[in-house]
Design a protein around this motif. Structure first.
Motif, PDB file in Angstrom:
ATOM      1  N   VAL A  24       1.021  -1.362   0.015  1.00 30.23           N
ATOM      2  CA  VAL A  24      -0.217   0.066   0.048  1.00 30.23           C
ATOM      3  C   VAL A  24       0.939   1.222  -0.070  1.00 30.23           C
ATOM      4  O   VAL A  24       0.461   2.100  -0.803  1.00 30.23           O
ATOM      5  N   GLY A  25       1.887   1.086   0.780  1.00 28.22           N
ATOM      6  CA  GLY A  25       2.816   2.412   0.926  1.00 28.22           C
ATOM      7  C   GLY A  25       3.520   2.827  -0.413  1.00 28.22           C
ATOM      8  O   GLY A  25       3.721   3.727  -0.914  1.00 28.22           O
ATOM      9  N   GLN A  26       4.027   1.457  -0.908  1.00 21.21           N
ATOM     10  CA  GLN A  26       4.733   1.536  -2.207  1.00 21.21           C
ATOM     11  C   GLN A  26       3.753   2.135  -3.397  1.00 21.21           C
ATOM     12  O   GLN A  26       4.220   2.838  -4.224  1.00 21.21           O
ATOM     13  N   ARG A  27       2.520   1.566  -3.469  1.00 20.78           N
ATOM     14  CA  ARG A  27       1.681   2.086  -4.361  1.00 20.78           C
ATOM     15  C   ARG A  27       1.251   3.660  -4.215  1.00 20.78           C
ATOM     16  O   ARG A  27       1.414   4.260  -5.439  1.00 20.78           O
ATOM     17  N   SER A  28       1.208   4.002  -2.983  1.00 22.31           N
ATOM     18  CA  SER A  28       0.826   5.238  -2.871  1.00 22.31           C
ATOM     19  C   SER A  28       2.230   5.945  -3.205  1.00 22.31           C
ATOM     20  O   SER A  28       1.738   7.381  -4.050  1.00 22.31           O
ATOM     21  N   SER A  29       3.201   5.796  -2.968  1.00 21.31           N
ATOM     22  CA  SER A  29       4.399   6.565  -3.501  1.00 21.31           C
ATOM     23  C   SER A  29       4.769   6.634  -4.825  1.00 21.31           C
ATOM     24  O   SER A  29       5.111   7.526  -5.500  1.00 21.31           O
ATOM     25  N   LEU A  30       4.494   5.403  -5.843  1.00 23.51           N
ATOM     26  CA  LEU A  30       4.291   5.253  -7.027  1.00 23.51           C
ATOM     27  C   LEU A  30       3.508   6.386  -7.443  1.00 23.51           C
ATOM     28  O   LEU A  30       3.785   6.864  -8.503  1.00 23.51           O
ATOM     29  N   GLN A  31       2.163   6.361  -6.966  1.00 15.72           N
ATOM     30  CA  GLN A  31       1.288   7.297  -7.678  1.00 15.72           C
ATOM     31  C   GLN A  31       1.957   8.629  -7.474  1.00 15.72           C
ATOM     32  O   GLN A  31       1.596   9.585  -8.476  1.00 15.72           O
ATOM     33  N   ARG A  32       2.328   8.985  -6.356  1.00 15.23           N
ATOM     34  CA  ARG A  32       2.917  10.375  -6.189  1.00 15.23           C
ATOM     35  C   ARG A  32       3.968  10.689  -7.267  1.00 15.23           C
ATOM     36  O   ARG A  32       4.176  11.903  -7.757  1.00 15.23           O
ATOM     37  N   LEU A  33       4.781   9.677  -7.286  1.00 11.65           N
ATOM     38  CA  LEU A  33       6.099  10.114  -8.106  1.00 11.65           C
ATOM     39  C   LEU A  33       5.593  10.130  -9.694  1.00 11.65           C
ATOM     40  O   LEU A  33       6.103  11.024 -10.381  1.00 11.65           O
TER      41      LEU A  33
ATOM     42  N   ALA B 295       2.518  11.141 -10.753  1.00  9.30           N
ATOM     43  CA  ALA B 295       1.914  12.350 -10.710  1.00  9.30           C
ATOM     44  C   ALA B 295       2.845  13.512 -10.777  1.00  9.30           C
ATOM     45  O   ALA B 295       2.735  14.480 -11.552  1.00  9.30           O
ATOM     46  N   SER B 296       3.693  13.664 -10.029  1.00 13.16           N
ATOM     47  CA  SER B 296       4.930  14.570  -9.963  1.00 13.16           C
ATOM     48  C   SER B 296       5.767  14.615 -11.147  1.00 13.16           C
ATOM     49  O   SER B 296       6.276  15.816 -11.627  1.00 13.16           O
ATOM     50  N   SER B 297       6.208  13.491 -11.721  1.00 16.28           N
ATOM     51  CA  SER B 297       6.916  13.618 -12.940  1.00 16.28           C
ATOM     52  C   SER B 297       6.195  13.788 -14.258  1.00 16.28           C
ATOM     53  O   SER B 297       6.956  13.872 -15.209  1.00 16.28           O
TER      54      SER B 297
END
Length: 156
Positions: free
Chosen positions: A90-99, A101-103
């Protein structure tokens, strides 16, 4: 000195009688045991001796208690591993979504989202099925593996 030895080996007559009775009883029990063993050997094959079966059953009952404890420990460790893996995913999925979106890269594909949704759905269905087997209807926070173990042990 000889008088002293005679006094040490001299017993009260009541003790001699008790020793005689106990010795005779011990011999009689040995004869009975020998007759029972012979009767069992004539009546039953070695692997069906009732005395041996009772002994095996008692040993198995003791081992079952030990195995239940070991299973509970194993299930607790398994549940801990599942919980940690799920939290990490769940944490990795959330981090991946943020990355993403920001990239400015494309967000996760529909198949990725569907796989994640299916995983959660399977886990939720599993929990519902287990609660139905154990008779629990409300969410108590009890771990899924413990409910499964209880349901299996109660049904056997």
């Amino acid at each position: 000195m000889a008088d002293r030895r005679q006094q040490q080996h001299h017993h009260h007559p009541g003790i001699d009688d008790v020793m005689t009775v106990l010795t005779k009883a011990s011999r009689d029990l040995a004869v009975v045991q020998r007759h029972l063993d012979q009767e069992f050997h004539r009546s039953y094959p070695d692997h069906v001796n009732p005395c041996k079966l009772v002994s095996r059953i008692k040993k198995i009952q003791e081992e079952v208690v030990s195995l239940k404890d070991l299973c509970r420990e194993l299930l607790a460790e398994k549940q801990d591993l599942i919980d940690k893996a799920r939290a990490s995913l769940v944490g990795q999925r959330s981090s991946l979504q943020r990355l993403l979106a920001s990239s400015g890269l494309p967000l996760m594909s529909e198949s990725d989202e569907m796989a994640y949704t299916n995983l959660n759905q399977v886990l939720d269905e599993w929990t519902v099925q287990l609660r139905a087997k154990t008779g629990e209807e409300k969410d108590t926070g009890e771990d899924i593996n413990e409910m499964l173990f209880s349901a299996i042990v109660q049904n056997n």
